[in-house]
Write a protein that holds these residues in place. Structure first.
Motif, PDB file in Angstrom:
ATOM      1  N   MET A  30       0.843  -1.178   0.000  1.00 15.69           N
ATOM      2  CA  MET A  30       0.000   0.000   0.000  1.00 15.69           C
ATOM      3  C   MET A  30       0.893   1.248   0.000  1.00 15.69           C
ATOM      4  N   ILE A  31       0.435   2.277  -0.663  1.00 17.25           N
ATOM      5  CA  ILE A  31       1.202   3.520  -0.765  1.00 17.25           C
ATOM      6  C   ILE A  31       1.108   4.281   0.551  1.00 17.25           C
ATOM      7  N   SER A  32       2.240   4.812   0.988  1.00 16.53           N
ATOM      8  CA  SER A  32       2.291   5.575   2.233  1.00 16.53           C
ATOM      9  C   SER A  32       1.497   6.876   2.107  1.00 16.53           C
ATOM     10  N   SER A  33       0.940   7.317   3.227  1.00  8.65           N
ATOM     11  CA  SER A  33       0.176   8.572   3.201  1.00  8.65           C
ATOM     12  C   SER A  33       1.102   9.759   2.920  1.00  8.65           C
ATOM     13  N   ASN A  34       2.394   9.641   3.245  1.00  6.41           N
ATOM     14  CA  ASN A  34       3.339  10.721   2.949  1.00  6.41           C
ATOM     15  C   ASN A  34       3.499  10.924   1.444  1.00  6.41           C
ATOM     16  N   VAL A  35       3.510   9.822   0.693  1.00  8.92           N
ATOM     17  CA  VAL A  35       3.626   9.911  -0.759  1.00  8.92           C
ATOM     18  C   VAL A  35       2.353  10.519  -1.347  1.00  8.92           C
ATOM     19  N   ILE A  36       1.215  10.123  -0.821  1.00  7.53           N
ATOM     20  CA  ILE A  36      -0.062  10.663  -1.294  1.00  7.53           C
ATOM     21  C   ILE A  36      -0.130  12.156  -1.007  1.00  7.53           C
ATOM     22  N   ILE A  37       0.243  12.552   0.205  1.00  2.58           N
ATOM     23  CA  ILE A  37       0.208  13.975   0.580  1.00  2.58           C
ATOM     24  C   ILE A  37       1.174  14.779  -0.293  1.00  2.58           C
ATOM     25  N   LEU A  38       2.346  14.231  -0.578  1.00  2.00           N
ATOM     26  CA  LEU A  38       3.303  14.943  -1.426  1.00  2.00           C
ATOM     27  C   LEU A  38       2.746  15.154  -2.836  1.00  2.00           C
ATOM     28  N   GLY A  39       2.082  14.150  -3.373  1.00  2.00           N
ATOM     29  CA  GLY A  39       1.442  14.293  -4.677  1.00  2.00           C
ATOM     30  C   GLY A  39       0.318  15.321  -4.656  1.00  2.00           C
ATOM     31  N   ILE A  40      -0.467  15.304  -3.591  1.00  2.00           N
ATOM     32  CA  ILE A  40      -1.547  16.289  -3.449  1.00  2.00           C
ATOM     33  C   ILE A  40      -0.959  17.691  -3.329  1.00  2.00           C
ATOM     34  N   HIS A  71       3.192  23.094  13.875  1.00  2.00           N
ATOM     35  CA  HIS A  71       2.263  22.539  14.848  1.00  2.00           C
ATOM     36  C   HIS A  71       1.113  21.877  14.103  1.00  2.00           C
ATOM     37  N   PRO A  72       0.676  20.701  14.527  1.00  2.00           N
ATOM     38  CA  PRO A  72      -0.376  19.991  13.800  1.00  2.00           C
ATOM     39  C   PRO A  72      -1.706  20.741  13.736  1.00  2.00           C
ATOM     40  N   MET A  73      -2.035  21.485  14.771  1.00  2.00           N
ATOM     41  CA  MET A  73      -3.308  22.206  14.759  1.00  2.00           C
ATOM     42  C   MET A  73      -3.255  23.392  13.784  1.00  2.00           C
ATOM     43  N   VAL A  74      -2.104  24.030  13.660  1.00  2.00           N
ATOM     44  CA  VAL A  74      -1.943  25.100  12.669  1.00  2.00           C
ATOM     45  C   VAL A  74      -2.062  24.503  11.269  1.00  2.00           C
ATOM     46  N   ALA A  75      -1.435  23.350  11.071  1.00  2.00           N
ATOM     47  CA  ALA A  75      -1.512  22.686   9.774  1.00  2.00           C
ATOM     48  C   ALA A  75      -2.960  22.320   9.436  1.00  2.00           C
ATOM     49  N   MET A  76      -3.698  21.825  10.422  1.00  2.00           N
ATOM     50  CA  MET A  76      -5.103  21.481  10.185  1.00  2.00           C
ATOM     51  C   MET A  76      -5.916  22.728   9.876  1.00  2.00           C
ATOM     52  N   GLY A  77      -5.618  23.820  10.543  1.00  2.00           N
ATOM     53  CA  GLY A  77      -6.307  25.081  10.259  1.00  2.00           C
ATOM     54  C   GLY A  77      -6.024  25.579   8.846  1.00  2.00           C
ATOM     55  N   LEU A  78      -4.777  25.458   8.402  1.00  2.00           N
ATOM     56  CA  LEU A  78      -4.437  25.855   7.033  1.00  2.00           C
ATOM     57  C   LEU A  78      -5.129  24.970   6.006  1.00  2.00           C
ATOM     58  N   ALA A 115     -12.529  24.702  -8.223  1.00  2.00           N
ATOM     59  CA  ALA A 115     -13.243  23.519  -7.721  1.00  2.00           C
ATOM     60  C   ALA A 115     -12.271  22.362  -7.481  1.00  2.00           C
ATOM     61  N   PHE A 116     -11.312  22.168  -8.387  1.00  4.66           N
ATOM     62  CA  PHE A 116     -10.304  21.127  -8.177  1.00  4.66           C
ATOM     63  C   PHE A 116      -9.468  21.411  -6.936  1.00  4.66           C
ATOM     64  N   GLU A 117      -9.108  22.670  -6.733  1.00  5.36           N
ATOM     65  CA  GLU A 117      -8.350  23.038  -5.532  1.00  5.36           C
ATOM     66  C   GLU A 117      -9.172  22.739  -4.276  1.00  5.36           C
ATOM     67  N   PHE A 118     -10.454  23.046  -4.309  1.00  9.25           N
ATOM     68  CA  PHE A 118     -11.312  22.732  -3.169  1.00  9.25           C
ATOM     69  C   PHE A 118     -11.283  21.239  -2.874  1.00  9.25           C
ATOM     70  N   LEU A 119     -11.395  20.412  -3.904  1.00  9.60           N
ATOM     71  CA  LEU A 119     -11.373  18.967  -3.694  1.00  9.60           C
ATOM     72  C   LEU A 119     -10.025  18.492  -3.160  1.00  9.60           C
ATOM     73  N   ILE A 166      -8.811  15.854   5.168  1.00  5.49           N
ATOM     74  CA  ILE A 166      -9.312  14.590   5.718  1.00  5.49           C
ATOM     75  C   ILE A 166      -8.154  13.694   6.126  1.00  5.49           C
ATOM     76  N   ILE A 167      -7.140  13.604   5.275  1.00  8.05           N
ATOM     77  CA  ILE A 167      -5.967  12.785   5.610  1.00  8.05           C
ATOM     78  C   ILE A 167      -5.263  13.355   6.840  1.00  8.05           C
ATOM     79  N   MET A 168      -5.119  14.672   6.897  1.00  6.50           N
ATOM     80  CA  MET A 168      -4.475  15.306   8.052  1.00  6.50           C
ATOM     81  C   MET A 168      -5.294  15.074   9.320  1.00  6.50           C
ATOM     82  N   GLY A 169      -6.608  15.149   9.203  1.00 10.03           N
ATOM     83  CA  GLY A 169      -7.474  14.913  10.359  1.00 10.03           C
ATOM     84  C   GLY A 169      -7.336  13.494  10.889  1.00 10.03           C
TER      85      GLY A 169
END
Length: 165
Positions: A1-11, A74-81, A122-126, A133-136
């Motif tokens: 399975m692909i790591s979430s870090n790789v998915i986040i980097l692609g996003i 900080h994770p909460m700042v990242a979630m806010g962003l 719209a793509f940026e919103f998605l 969601i992944i960060m949460g």
């Protein structure tokens, strides 16, 4: 399975690319309004231009701060962003779509650029919603606290039985 870090980097790469595209398209539309018409550019266009700049700064913070300056990350700042960018793009592309639907006529390259801005917004919103969601999920797993790399969470030391005399 692909790591979430790789998915986040692609996003993140897609978010950054689309932010530059949205910035270029909205700058073109704003320039057309400011130069070729007697009115200033609509606030919806200006909003998406500002949000694209905010996205560029957000992506740099979210990717570079944890790696090079972990004390300011900080994770909460990242979630806010993450969630803030999602909400900003949602508001921006909906507002521009409503503005465009009320125009009496829409023609030429500026109209196409505005319509493309709506699609990329719209793509940026998605993308921002998916990364939020992944960060949460990762925040819930980690317990909502920041842990320095390589250190275990604080816990009570194990009790040992005393030797019988």
């Amino acid at each position: 399975m692909i790591s979430s870090n790789v998915i986040i980097l692609g996003i993140r790469a897609a978010q950054l690319l689309f932010a530059f595209i949205v910035m270029g398209l909205t700058a073109y539309v704003a320039h057309w309004y400011n130069v070729d018409t007697l009115t200033s550019s609509p606030s919806q266009v200006n909003w998406l231009l500002a949000v694209s700049l905010f996205t560029i700064f957000s992506v740099f913070y979210l990717e570079l701060a944890p790696r090079f300056v972990p004390k300011v990350s900080h994770p909460m700042v990242a979630m806010g962003l993450e969630s803030g960018n999602a909400l900003f793009y949602f508001a921006g592309f909906i507002a521009l779509a409503v503005f465009m639907s009320r125009l009496l006529f829409c023609r030429g390259s500026v109209c196409g650029a505005a319509q493309a801005t709506i699609a990329f917004g719209a793509f940026e919103f998605l993308l921002w919603t998916a990364s939020a969601i992944i960060m949460g999920k990762e925040l819930v797993k980690s317990g909502f606290i920041r842990r320095p790399a390589g250190k275990a969470p604080l816990s009570v030391p194990q009790m040992k039985e005393a030797q019988a005399a």
